[in-house]
Design a protein around this motif. Structure first.
Motif, PDB file in Angstrom:
ATOM      1  N   GLY A  52     -15.942  26.689  14.080  1.00  0.00           N
ATOM      2  CA  GLY A  52     -15.723  26.309  12.705  1.00  0.00           C
ATOM      3  C   GLY A  52     -15.883  24.695  12.953  1.00  0.00           C
ATOM      4  N   ARG A  84     -18.306  22.508  13.013  1.00  0.00           N
ATOM      5  CA  ARG A  84     -19.951  22.946  11.639  1.00  0.00           C
ATOM      6  C   ARG A  84     -19.302  22.676  10.543  1.00  0.00           C
ATOM      7  N   THR A  85     -18.401  22.562   9.895  1.00  0.00           N
ATOM      8  CA  THR A  85     -18.024  21.054   9.182  1.00  0.00           C
ATOM      9  C   THR A  85     -18.163  19.934   9.178  1.00  0.00           C
ATOM     10  N   ARG A 124     -21.887  19.056   9.139  1.00  0.00           N
ATOM     11  CA  ARG A 124     -22.145  19.351   7.483  1.00  0.00           C
ATOM     12  C   ARG A 124     -21.423  18.253   6.216  1.00  0.00           C
ATOM     13  N   ASN A 125     -20.671  17.477   6.825  1.00  0.00           N
ATOM     14  CA  ASN A 125     -19.764  16.314   5.829  1.00  0.00           C
ATOM     15  C   ASN A 125     -20.501  14.877   6.606  1.00  0.00           C
ATOM     16  N   SER A 182     -23.132  29.298  13.666  1.00  0.00           N
ATOM     17  CA  SER A 182     -21.838  29.567  13.511  1.00  0.00           C
ATOM     18  C   SER A 182     -21.471  30.591  14.902  1.00  0.00           C
TER      19      SER A 182
END
Length: 67
Positions: A28, A31-32, A35-36, A23
């Motif tokens: 952001g 990061r998303t 993760r996706n 982070s």
């Protein structure tokens, strides 16, 4: 007035520590996206495993039918 002593109630896990570092280093959106992407990789692996199992079952059924 003295400040109350700070006590650590739990030691963060490796995952929590890595997410904290992540982070700090990434925005952001990145990061998303990461993760996706990882979720997609895991889902692809699950589907591949299911496909191999289905092929094995079909081959067994054909072999049993031929006998």
């Amino acid at each position: 007035m003295q400040a109350a002593p700070v006590r650590a109630t739990a030691i963060p896990s490796i995952t929590e520590a890595l997410r904290a570092v992540e982070s700090l280093l990434m925005s952001g959106g990145q990061r998303t996206a990461r993760r996706n992407a990882w979720t997609s990789v895991l889902e692809d692996r699950r589907r591949a495993k299911d496909r191999v199992e289905a092929e094995r079952l079909l081959e067994q059924a054909l072999a049993a039918r031929s006998s």
